[in-house]
Structure formats: structure tokens, C-alpha cells
Scaffold this motif. Structure first.
Motif, PDB file in Angstrom:
ATOM      1  N   VAL A 139       0.838  -1.206   0.000  1.00  0.00           N
ATOM      2  CA  VAL A 139       0.000   0.000   0.000  1.00  0.00           C
ATOM      3  C   VAL A 139       0.870   1.252   0.000  1.00  0.00           C
ATOM      4  O   VAL A 139       0.543   2.252  -0.658  1.00  0.00           O
ATOM      5  CB  VAL A 139      -0.968  -0.006   1.205  1.00  0.00           C
ATOM      6  CG1 VAL A 139      -0.221   0.001   2.533  1.00  0.00           C
ATOM      7  CG2 VAL A 139      -1.917   1.177   1.143  1.00  0.00           C
ATOM      8  N   ALA A 140       1.998   1.217   0.703  1.00  0.00           N
ATOM      9  CA  ALA A 140       2.907   2.359   0.738  1.00  0.00           C
ATOM     10  C   ALA A 140       3.587   2.557  -0.616  1.00  0.00           C
ATOM     11  O   ALA A 140       3.741   3.690  -1.086  1.00  0.00           O
ATOM     12  CB  ALA A 140       3.952   2.156   1.842  1.00  0.00           C
ATOM     13  N   ARG A 181       5.609  13.952   1.368  1.00  0.00           N
ATOM     14  CA  ARG A 181       6.921  14.283   1.937  1.00  0.00           C
ATOM     15  C   ARG A 181       7.944  13.179   1.675  1.00  0.00           C
ATOM     16  O   ARG A 181       9.153  13.396   1.830  1.00  0.00           O
ATOM     17  CB  ARG A 181       6.803  14.541   3.442  1.00  0.00           C
ATOM     18  CG  ARG A 181       6.327  13.348   4.257  1.00  0.00           C
ATOM     19  CD  ARG A 181       5.994  13.785   5.683  1.00  0.00           C
ATOM     20  NE  ARG A 181       5.580  12.681   6.555  1.00  0.00           N
ATOM     21  CZ  ARG A 181       4.353  12.186   6.606  1.00  0.00           C
ATOM     22  NH1 ARG A 181       3.406  12.689   5.811  1.00  0.00           N
ATOM     23  NH2 ARG A 181       4.054  11.203   7.435  1.00  0.00           N
ATOM     24  N   TYR A 182       7.471  11.994   1.306  1.00  0.00           N
ATOM     25  CA  TYR A 182       8.358  10.867   1.026  1.00  0.00           C
ATOM     26  C   TYR A 182       8.500  10.604  -0.471  1.00  0.00           C
ATOM     27  O   TYR A 182       8.935   9.521  -0.869  1.00  0.00           O
ATOM     28  CB  TYR A 182       7.820   9.601   1.685  1.00  0.00           C
ATOM     29  CG  TYR A 182       7.746   9.667   3.190  1.00  0.00           C
ATOM     30  CD1 TYR A 182       8.883   9.875   3.961  1.00  0.00           C
ATOM     31  CD2 TYR A 182       6.517   9.515   3.845  1.00  0.00           C
ATOM     32  CE1 TYR A 182       8.808   9.920   5.354  1.00  0.00           C
ATOM     33  CE2 TYR A 182       6.427   9.553   5.227  1.00  0.00           C
ATOM     34  CZ  TYR A 182       7.579   9.756   5.977  1.00  0.00           C
ATOM     35  OH  TYR A 182       7.507   9.801   7.336  1.00  0.00           O
ATOM     36  N   ALA A 183       8.138  11.566  -1.290  1.00  0.00           N
ATOM     37  CA  ALA A 183       8.175  11.375  -2.748  1.00  0.00           C
ATOM     38  C   ALA A 183       9.560  10.920  -3.200  1.00  0.00           C
ATOM     39  O   ALA A 183      10.588  11.450  -2.762  1.00  0.00           O
ATOM     40  CB  ALA A 183       7.792  12.674  -3.457  1.00  0.00           C
ATOM     41  N   GLU A 234      12.978   2.745  -0.370  1.00  0.00           N
ATOM     42  CA  GLU A 234      13.565   2.740   0.969  1.00  0.00           C
ATOM     43  C   GLU A 234      12.701   1.894   1.902  1.00  0.00           C
ATOM     44  O   GLU A 234      11.565   2.260   2.225  1.00  0.00           O
ATOM     45  CB  GLU A 234      13.668   4.167   1.510  1.00  0.00           C
ATOM     46  CG  GLU A 234      14.521   5.102   0.669  1.00  0.00           C
ATOM     47  CD  GLU A 234      15.992   4.746   0.761  1.00  0.00           C
ATOM     48  OE1 GLU A 234      16.402   4.140   1.772  1.00  0.00           O
ATOM     49  OE2 GLU A 234      16.736   5.068  -0.187  1.00  0.00           O
ATOM     50  N   LYS A 235      13.227   0.755   2.330  1.00  0.00           N
ATOM     51  CA  LYS A 235      12.439  -0.174   3.127  1.00  0.00           C
ATOM     52  C   LYS A 235      11.941   0.450   4.425  1.00  0.00           C
ATOM     53  O   LYS A 235      10.796   0.222   4.839  1.00  0.00           O
ATOM     54  CB  LYS A 235      13.255  -1.434   3.428  1.00  0.00           C
ATOM     55  CG  LYS A 235      13.521  -2.295   2.202  1.00  0.00           C
ATOM     56  CD  LYS A 235      14.262  -3.569   2.575  1.00  0.00           C
ATOM     57  CE  LYS A 235      14.499  -4.446   1.355  1.00  0.00           C
ATOM     58  NZ  LYS A 235      15.235  -5.697   1.709  1.00  0.00           N
ATOM     59  N   ALA A 244       7.467   2.600   7.704  1.00  0.00           N
ATOM     60  CA  ALA A 244       6.928   3.700   8.508  1.00  0.00           C
ATOM     61  C   ALA A 244       5.576   4.165   7.968  1.00  0.00           C
ATOM     62  O   ALA A 244       4.638   4.420   8.733  1.00  0.00           O
ATOM     63  CB  ALA A 244       7.921   4.866   8.538  1.00  0.00           C
ATOM     64  N   ILE A 245       5.454   4.276   6.636  1.00  0.00           N
ATOM     65  CA  ILE A 245       4.190   4.693   6.021  1.00  0.00           C
ATOM     66  C   ILE A 245       3.103   3.666   6.306  1.00  0.00           C
ATOM     67  O   ILE A 245       1.977   4.013   6.698  1.00  0.00           O
ATOM     68  CB  ILE A 245       4.365   4.873   4.507  1.00  0.00           C
ATOM     69  CG1 ILE A 245       5.242   6.095   4.216  1.00  0.00           C
ATOM     70  CG2 ILE A 245       3.006   5.015   3.802  1.00  0.00           C
ATOM     71  CD1 ILE A 245       5.613   6.244   2.756  1.00  0.00           C
ATOM     72  N   THR A 246       3.430   2.394   6.119  1.00  0.00           N
ATOM     73  CA  THR A 246       2.444   1.331   6.353  1.00  0.00           C
ATOM     74  C   THR A 246       1.986   1.314   7.798  1.00  0.00           C
ATOM     75  O   THR A 246       0.791   1.171   8.079  1.00  0.00           O
ATOM     76  CB  THR A 246       3.035  -0.039   5.965  1.00  0.00           C
ATOM     77  OG1 THR A 246       3.499   0.014   4.611  1.00  0.00           O
ATOM     78  CG2 THR A 246       1.992  -1.138   6.091  1.00  0.00           C
TER      79      THR A 246
END
Length: 239
Positions: free
Chosen positions: A135-136, A182-184, A189-190, A195-197
Motif C-alpha cells: 500500500v505504501a 513528503r516521502y516522494a 527505501e524499506k 513507517a508509512i504502512t
């Protein structure tokens, strides 16, 4: 065409009668544009309840087994799932995750809503399990918001193994969209994907108020099945 026939004539009214869903936070679903709706997964009926209450069409990634059953029943099930806007995804093998991501991105490129269950499978005990990072990956690659969703009461209405659901009230609760812009460019990056998930799963947890288990549901299911088999067929001591 058959999707809307199911939604408004054949299936939607029946689902609303049986489950009597109460909808909260519907204003968080955008009127247009691509977005991911990420929810907990408690029941077979989840696949159809959410599409029944949303104004926009939503496409879910569903396990391929729903589309490959034998005989007339299997063909009818496959037709039903395709008509309801489900896309089959093979969950076996090394390429399973990448296949799901490709299918999901295809939906998002058409500016549509994509429904996904980050746990990867139904909860067998009503608890919320650790989410998978697909999903991330899709959120970052497609640059779309993620809307958390909690299905509440569907486990009691139709727990695993029950074919005919109980008449039980259900709440479908949508949260505020999560923005990960912000993580575009960091979809490889694992640590970022994890962190997003985890942020998505925490948002679902706040909406659903479930007990959280920091393990993958499939792993827990397999371990419990193995333990049950061991109890049923205990190993005989070596003489």
C-alpha cells in the motif's frame, strides 16, 4: 453497467437491509481523482459493503482463488466478483506482491478509487494485524492520498466460515486522508515503506478500536493451524 445494476438494484439494497450500515466520514472520500482506500478486513462481506455505500466506483484487489473455483459455482463466483469491480491477484510465488502493485497502479492511473486491505487476508479472530508495505509503494508511486477505513461489526455479522450472514448492525468509518508526499521518490527505501504502512495501520486502528497484533495475519494463521494439527495428531514418542 452490471456493476451499477448490482450496486443500486440487485445487491446494494439487500446489503443495506441485512447489515443496516451506518456511514461515518464519507466527506473524506474525494469526489474525483485517484485515491487509495485502505481498510481492515474482517469478513467476506467487506468486499461488497464498502462499494455499496460509496457514491464513486471502487475497485478492490481480491485473491485469485475467488476467480478460479471449479464448476458452476466457481464460474458464478468469478462472474460476480468481476461484476462487482474486483481484480484477481495471485498471492502465491515471488512475483505476487509485484503483480498486486501493477494492478493497483493501473487502477490509480485511471483516476479511480482503489480499495486495498493492507493485512493481506481476512482476520480470523477479529484483531488487526501488521500491514504489508504494498500500500505504501502504490501511494508513493502514484502520488495519491490514502484514506483509512474501519469496518466495524462485519466480523460478528459474517465471521469466517459462515455463509449466510447474521442480521447485525455495521459501521463503516472513513478517516481523514493521509498525505505522504513528503516521502516522494523514496519508494525503494524499506524503512520509509514500513513507517508509512505502520502510520496507515495506526489510523485504521484508531477508527476501528481493535486489538492490534504486530505480526502478519497469514503467519499467525499458519502457526495456529500447525498447532491445531499437532494437538489432533500428536507425534508418538520414539522408542
Amino acid at each position: 453497467m452490471f456493476y451499477y445494476l448490482l450496486k443500486y438494484v440487485l445487491l446494494g439494497p439487500l446489503l443495506r437491509l441485512v447489515f443496516r450500515p451506518r456511514i461515518e466520514g464519507l466527506e473524506h472520500i474525494p469526489d474525483s481523482g485517484a485515491a487509495i482506500v485502505a481498510g481492515n478486513h474482517l469478513s467476506f462481506s467487506d468486499h461488497f459493503l464498502m462499494p455499496a455505500v460509496l457514491k464513486r466506483r471502487i475497485t478492490f484487489l481480491a485473491k485469485a482463488e475467488y476467480f478460479t473455483g471449479p464448476g458452476i459455482k466457481g464460474r458464478l463466483t468469478a462472474f460476480f466478483f468481476r461484476s462487482a469491480g474486483q481484480i484477481p491477484v495471485d498471492r502465491s510465488g515471488k512475483e505476487a506482491g509485484q503483480a498486486a502493485i501493477r494492478e493497483g497502479l493501473g487502477v490509480l492511473r485511471k483516476d479511480e478509487l482503489l480499495g486495498i486491505y493492507p493485512e493481506g487476508t481476512r482476520s480470523h479472530d477479529g484483531r488487526l494485524y501488521k500491514g504489508k508495505v504494498g500500500v505504501a509503494v502504490m501511494a508513493l508511486r502514484a502520488q495519491v492520498p490514502v484514506i483509512p477505513c474501519a469496518m466495524i461489526g462485519t466480523f460478528e455479522a459474517q465471521p469466517p466460515g459462515k455463509v449466510i450472514p447474521n442480521i447485525h448492525p455495521v459501521v463503516i468509518r472513513f478517516g481523514k486522508p493521509l498525505d505522504f508526499s513528503r516521502y516522494a521518490g523514496m519508494e525503494n527505501e524499506k524503512a520509509i515503506l514500513r513507517a508509512i504502512t505502520d502510520e496507515i495501520m495506526y489510523a485504521i486502528l484508531k477508527l476501528s478500536d481493535q486489538e492490534y497484533v504486530d505480526e502478519y495475519a497469514a503467519v499467525v494463521k499458519a502457526a495456529e493451524a500447525a498447532a491445531a494439527k499437532e494437538r489432533k495428531f500428536p507425534r508418538l514418542p520414539l522408542s
